[in-house]
Design a protein around this motif. Structure first.
Motif, PDB file in Angstrom:
ATOM      1  N   MET A 168       0.836  -1.189   0.000  1.00  0.00           N
ATOM      2  CA  MET A 168       0.000   0.000   0.000  1.00  0.00           C
ATOM      3  C   MET A 168       0.877   1.247   0.000  1.00  0.00           C
ATOM      4  N   LYS A 169       0.546   2.158  -0.856  1.00  0.00           N
ATOM      5  CA  LYS A 169       1.205   3.455  -0.834  1.00  0.00           C
ATOM      6  C   LYS A 169       0.415   4.343   0.102  1.00  0.00           C
ATOM      7  N   GLU A 170       1.022   5.412   0.512  1.00  0.00           N
ATOM      8  CA  GLU A 170       0.352   6.342   1.411  1.00  0.00           C
ATOM      9  C   GLU A 170      -0.948   6.859   0.795  1.00  0.00           C
ATOM     10  N   GLY A 171      -2.039   6.651   1.486  1.00  0.00           N
ATOM     11  CA  GLY A 171      -3.318   7.199   1.062  1.00  0.00           C
ATOM     12  C   GLY A 171      -4.087   6.397   0.033  1.00  0.00           C
ATOM     13  N   VAL A 172      -3.449   5.398  -0.584  1.00  0.00           N
ATOM     14  CA  VAL A 172      -4.152   4.556  -1.553  1.00  0.00           C
ATOM     15  C   VAL A 172      -3.841   3.090  -1.287  1.00  0.00           C
ATOM     16  N   ALA A 173      -4.744   2.235  -1.697  1.00  0.00           N
ATOM     17  CA  ALA A 173      -4.563   0.789  -1.603  1.00  0.00           C
ATOM     18  C   ALA A 173      -4.790   0.206  -2.993  1.00  0.00           C
ATOM     19  N   THR A 174      -3.881  -0.647  -3.441  1.00  0.00           N
ATOM     20  CA  THR A 174      -3.990  -1.264  -4.756  1.00  0.00           C
ATOM     21  C   THR A 174      -4.410  -2.716  -4.609  1.00  0.00           C
ATOM     22  N   ASP A 175      -5.457  -3.072  -5.317  1.00  0.00           N
ATOM     23  CA  ASP A 175      -5.928  -4.451  -5.353  1.00  0.00           C
ATOM     24  C   ASP A 175      -5.279  -5.108  -6.559  1.00  0.00           C
ATOM     25  N   ARG A 176      -4.325  -5.997  -6.315  1.00  0.00           N
ATOM     26  CA  ARG A 176      -3.584  -6.626  -7.415  1.00  0.00           C
ATOM     27  C   ARG A 176      -4.483  -7.501  -8.292  1.00  0.00           C
ATOM     28  N   LYS A 177      -5.486  -8.107  -7.696  1.00  0.00           N
ATOM     29  CA  LYS A 177      -6.369  -8.998  -8.456  1.00  0.00           C
ATOM     30  C   LYS A 177      -7.236  -8.209  -9.443  1.00  0.00           C
ATOM     31  N   SER A 178      -7.899  -7.169  -8.946  1.00  0.00           N
ATOM     32  CA  SER A 178      -8.781  -6.379  -9.807  1.00  0.00           C
ATOM     33  C   SER A 178      -8.038  -5.274 -10.553  1.00  0.00           C
ATOM     34  N   ARG A 179      -6.800  -4.989 -10.122  1.00  0.00           N
ATOM     35  CA  ARG A 179      -5.972  -3.920 -10.695  1.00  0.00           C
ATOM     36  C   ARG A 179      -6.627  -2.548 -10.515  1.00  0.00           C
ATOM     37  N   LEU A 180      -7.310  -2.390  -9.373  1.00  0.00           N
ATOM     38  CA  LEU A 180      -7.930  -1.113  -9.033  1.00  0.00           C
ATOM     39  C   LEU A 180      -7.140  -0.441  -7.917  1.00  0.00           C
ATOM     40  N   VAL A 181      -7.100   0.876  -7.950  1.00  0.00           N
ATOM     41  CA  VAL A 181      -6.455   1.673  -6.916  1.00  0.00           C
ATOM     42  C   VAL A 181      -7.558   2.417  -6.170  1.00  0.00           C
ATOM     43  N   TRP A 182      -7.589   2.247  -4.846  1.00  0.00           N
ATOM     44  CA  TRP A 182      -8.629   2.838  -4.007  1.00  0.00           C
ATOM     45  C   TRP A 182      -8.059   3.937  -3.140  1.00  0.00           C
ATOM     46  N   ASN A 183      -8.808   5.016  -3.004  1.00  0.00           N
ATOM     47  CA  ASN A 183      -8.472   6.005  -1.990  1.00  0.00           C
ATOM     48  C   ASN A 183      -8.844   5.372  -0.653  1.00  0.00           C
ATOM     49  N   ARG A 184      -7.944   5.366   0.320  1.00  0.00           N
ATOM     50  CA  ARG A 184      -8.183   4.685   1.586  1.00  0.00           C
ATOM     51  C   ARG A 184      -9.145   5.445   2.496  1.00  0.00           C
ATOM     52  N   CYS A 185      -9.406   6.690   2.181  1.00  0.00           N
ATOM     53  CA  CYS A 185     -10.285   7.529   3.002  1.00  0.00           C
ATOM     54  C   CYS A 185     -11.531   7.912   2.222  1.00  0.00           C
ATOM     55  N   ALA A 186     -12.631   8.011   2.926  1.00  0.00           N
ATOM     56  CA  ALA A 186     -13.868   8.506   2.313  1.00  0.00           C
ATOM     57  C   ALA A 186     -13.674   9.969   1.910  1.00  0.00           C
ATOM     58  N   VAL A 187     -14.395  10.384   0.890  1.00  0.00           N
ATOM     59  CA  VAL A 187     -14.357  11.781   0.461  1.00  0.00           C
ATOM     60  C   VAL A 187     -14.685  12.662   1.677  1.00  0.00           C
ATOM     61  N   GLY A 188     -13.876  13.696   1.864  1.00  0.00           N
ATOM     62  CA  GLY A 188     -14.021  14.589   3.006  1.00  0.00           C
ATOM     63  C   GLY A 188     -12.973  14.334   4.076  1.00  0.00           C
ATOM     64  N   MET A 189     -12.383  13.149   4.062  1.00  0.00           N
ATOM     65  CA  MET A 189     -11.324  12.791   5.006  1.00  0.00           C
ATOM     66  C   MET A 189      -9.986  12.832   4.270  1.00  0.00           C
ATOM     67  N   GLU A 190      -8.894  12.932   5.033  1.00  0.00           N
ATOM     68  CA  GLU A 190      -7.562  12.960   4.437  1.00  0.00           C
ATOM     69  C   GLU A 190      -6.675  11.939   5.110  1.00  0.00           C
ATOM     70  N   TRP A 191      -5.752  11.362   4.338  1.00  0.00           N
ATOM     71  CA  TRP A 191      -4.792  10.403   4.880  1.00  0.00           C
ATOM     72  C   TRP A 191      -3.741  11.147   5.694  1.00  0.00           C
ATOM     73  N   ASN A 192      -3.531  10.702   6.938  1.00  0.00           N
ATOM     74  CA  ASN A 192      -2.513  11.257   7.816  1.00  0.00           C
ATOM     75  C   ASN A 192      -1.357  10.263   7.850  1.00  0.00           C
ATOM     76  N   THR A 193      -0.251  10.610   7.211  1.00  0.00           N
ATOM     77  CA  THR A 193       0.897   9.714   7.094  1.00  0.00           C
ATOM     78  C   THR A 193       1.467   9.346   8.454  1.00  0.00           C
ATOM     79  N   ASP A 194       1.554  10.299   9.371  1.00  0.00           N
ATOM     80  CA  ASP A 194       2.120  10.022  10.698  1.00  0.00           C
ATOM     81  C   ASP A 194       1.264   9.041  11.488  1.00  0.00           C
ATOM     82  N   LYS A 195      -0.038   9.227  11.454  1.00  0.00           N
ATOM     83  CA  LYS A 195      -0.954   8.368  12.211  1.00  0.00           C
ATOM     84  C   LYS A 195      -1.329   7.100  11.452  1.00  0.00           C
ATOM     85  N   LYS A 196      -1.035   7.074  10.148  1.00  0.00           N
ATOM     86  CA  LYS A 196      -1.391   5.949   9.272  1.00  0.00           C
ATOM     87  C   LYS A 196      -2.887   5.633   9.325  1.00  0.00           C
TER      88      LYS A 196
END
Length: 132
Positions: free
Chosen positions: A1-29
């Motif tokens: 997983m890269k910061e803020g996104v998750a890649t599904d290798r099977k479906s080859r889709l990249v997902w934003n890990r946070c719902a719209v309105g939220m932001e990924w906090n790298t320090d808190k993961k």
């Protein structure tokens, strides 16, 4: 997983890990902030504003995140750590772009593991997806 996104290798889709309105906090993961309750039109605009390639997932795409578990959320908590905070009403309800019937769209409840439909004007959470 890269910061803020998750890649599904099977479906080859990249997902934003946070719902719209939220932001990924790298320090808190994890995601911070509050999710937006968006109707279908606002969800589509949020996807356009997120940048090239981002979209509201189809029902088939969102279903790839659904886990068949006995207890807890029905989504991978390590990839999507703050889904429960995206609770509008009962469950953790997320829009799809798949129309069930005119003016009605499917959504998935990741708290209970089922799909249902709601009118396009109703406000629910949104996870954005793009192709790899």
């Amino acid at each position: 997983m890269k910061e803020g996104v998750a890649t599904d290798r099977k479906s080859r889709l990249v997902w934003n890990r946070c719902a719209v309105g939220m932001e990924w906090n790298t320090d808190k993961k994890r995601c911070t902030g509050e999710p937006d309750g968006l109707n279908q039109e606002a969800a589509q605009k949020a996807a356009q504003n997120a940048g090239e390639g981002w979209r509201v997932p189809t029902g088939e795409e969102l279903e790839t995140l659904l886990l068949d578990t006995c207890e807890g959320l029905k989504i991978d908590n390590s990839a999507f750590p703050d889904i429960k905070s995206s609770d509008y009403g009962e469950g953790a309800n997320f829009w799809t772009s798949t129309e069930a019937m005119p003016g009605m769209f499917y959504f998935f409840d990741f708290a209970n593991g089922y799909a249902d439909m709601h009118s396009a004007g109703y406000g629910l959470s949104v996870l954005l997806v793009r192709d790899q």
